[in-house]
Design a protein around this motif. Sequence first.
Motif, PDB file in Angstrom:
ATOM      1  N   ALA A   1       1.923  78.402  56.368  1.00  0.00           N
ATOM      2  CA  ALA A   1       1.970  79.854  56.527  1.00  0.00           C
ATOM      3  C   ALA A   1       2.476  80.537  55.263  1.00  0.00           C
ATOM      4  CB  ALA A   1       2.857  80.213  57.723  1.00  0.00           C
TER       5      ALA A   1
ATOM      6  N   LEU B   1       0.592  83.276  52.874  1.00  0.00           N
ATOM      7  CA  LEU B   1       1.178  84.579  52.552  1.00  0.00           C
ATOM      8  C   LEU B   1       1.113  84.861  51.053  1.00  0.00           C
ATOM      9  CD1 LEU B   1       4.314  84.749  54.898  1.00  0.00           C
ATOM     10  CD2 LEU B   1       2.260  86.171  55.006  1.00  0.00           C
TER      11      LEU B   1
ATOM     12  N   LYS C   1      -2.386  85.918  50.430  1.00  0.00           N
ATOM     13  CA  LYS C   1      -2.577  87.275  50.943  1.00  0.00           C
ATOM     14  C   LYS C   1      -2.085  88.308  49.940  1.00  0.00           C
ATOM     15  CE  LYS C   1      -0.776  90.520  54.378  1.00  0.00           C
ATOM     16  NZ  LYS C   1       0.202  90.741  55.463  1.00  0.00           N
TER      17      LYS C   1
ATOM     18  N   LEU D   1      -4.916  91.755  58.073  1.00  0.00           N
ATOM     19  CA  LEU D   1      -3.930  90.669  58.045  1.00  0.00           C
ATOM     20  C   LEU D   1      -2.518  91.183  58.283  1.00  0.00           C
ATOM     21  CD1 LEU D   1      -5.261  88.561  55.023  1.00  0.00           C
ATOM     22  CD2 LEU D   1      -5.929  88.494  57.430  1.00  0.00           C
TER      23      LEU D   1
ATOM     24  N   TRP E   1      -0.041  88.771  59.610  1.00  0.00           N
ATOM     25  CA  TRP E   1       0.455  87.717  58.727  1.00  0.00           C
ATOM     26  C   TRP E   1       1.780  88.172  58.123  1.00  0.00           C
ATOM     27  CZ3 TRP E   1      -3.627  84.749  55.389  1.00  0.00           C
ATOM     28  CH2 TRP E   1      -4.674  84.311  56.217  1.00  0.00           C
TER      29      TRP E   1
ATOM     30  N   PRO F   1       2.471  80.093  62.826  1.00  0.00           N
ATOM     31  CA  PRO F   1       1.542  81.225  62.893  1.00  0.00           C
ATOM     32  C   PRO F   1       0.506  81.070  63.994  1.00  0.00           C
ATOM     33  CG  PRO F   1       0.841  79.731  61.187  1.00  0.00           C
ATOM     34  CD  PRO F   1       2.119  79.155  61.747  1.00  0.00           C
TER      35      PRO F   1
ATOM     36  N   TRP G   1      -0.958  84.970  64.362  1.00  0.00           N
ATOM     37  CA  TRP G   1      -1.689  85.365  63.165  1.00  0.00           C
ATOM     38  C   TRP G   1      -3.179  85.496  63.435  1.00  0.00           C
ATOM     39  CZ3 TRP G   1      -0.049  83.111  57.815  1.00  0.00           C
ATOM     40  CH2 TRP G   1       1.281  83.460  57.551  1.00  0.00           C
TER      41      TRP G   1
ATOM     42  N   VAL H   1      -6.316  82.582  62.731  1.00  0.00           N
ATOM     43  CA  VAL H   1      -5.734  81.255  62.517  1.00  0.00           C
ATOM     44  C   VAL H   1      -5.793  80.442  63.809  1.00  0.00           C
ATOM     45  CG1 VAL H   1      -3.603  79.990  62.025  1.00  0.00           C
ATOM     46  CG2 VAL H   1      -4.225  81.980  60.639  1.00  0.00           C
TER      47      VAL H   1
END
Length: 225
Positions: free
Chosen positions: A31, A35, A38, A50, A53, A62, A66, A69
Amino acid sequence: MSCLNLLLLSLALLLSSIPHFASASSSLEEANALLKWKATLQFQNNSKPLSSWRTLPAASTPCNSWFGVGCNHDSSIYMLNLTSSQLNGTLNQFPFSFLHNLSHLELSVNDFFGPIPAQIRLLSKLVYLDLSGNKLSGVIPPEIGMLASLQTLHLHQNNLNGSIPQAIGQLTFLYELALYGNSLEGELPPSFGNLRNLAYLYLDDNMLSGQIPHEFGHLVNLMGN
């Protein structure tokens, strides 16, 4: 209960909890890597696909919160489906080396640009890969031939150029291959004859040349379009 029995019970409970903490730790690592990726992306029209997230607390995963996912029973990520999410960015910082159990990756119909990194070879458990409908450029990396379990490969409707790598012939489990709508050139690789499980092949709207290799006669499962 004797002190010995109490000690043994406590030890058993401690040992039984180790797999849970280990899987949660691994999932949290995945995760955090996502990130970081992202943070390199931009989002069209002020969309927030997102927004779910977010940084997770320790021992969290997640898996249930999330967007896009999917997780295995051990909380490791096996699926990432962000199709049509209005994402803009590159795959240069994608966490290839962290997603050890990823089998399904779908990033189609977004605005990803730049090359397909050679590090894609690290997603060794991929079965389904769809990067279509983006603005990806450069050549198809030969390292894609190292995804030995791949059954579906969609790279159509991008800006890919160069020749089709011989290494695609190593994907012997491939069932569907779509490369149409690019700027691919050169001859078709004879190694395609190794794709005995191939049922669907889409190569139109490119700049391919030369004759169809006689090895294509081995593609006995190929369906008509």
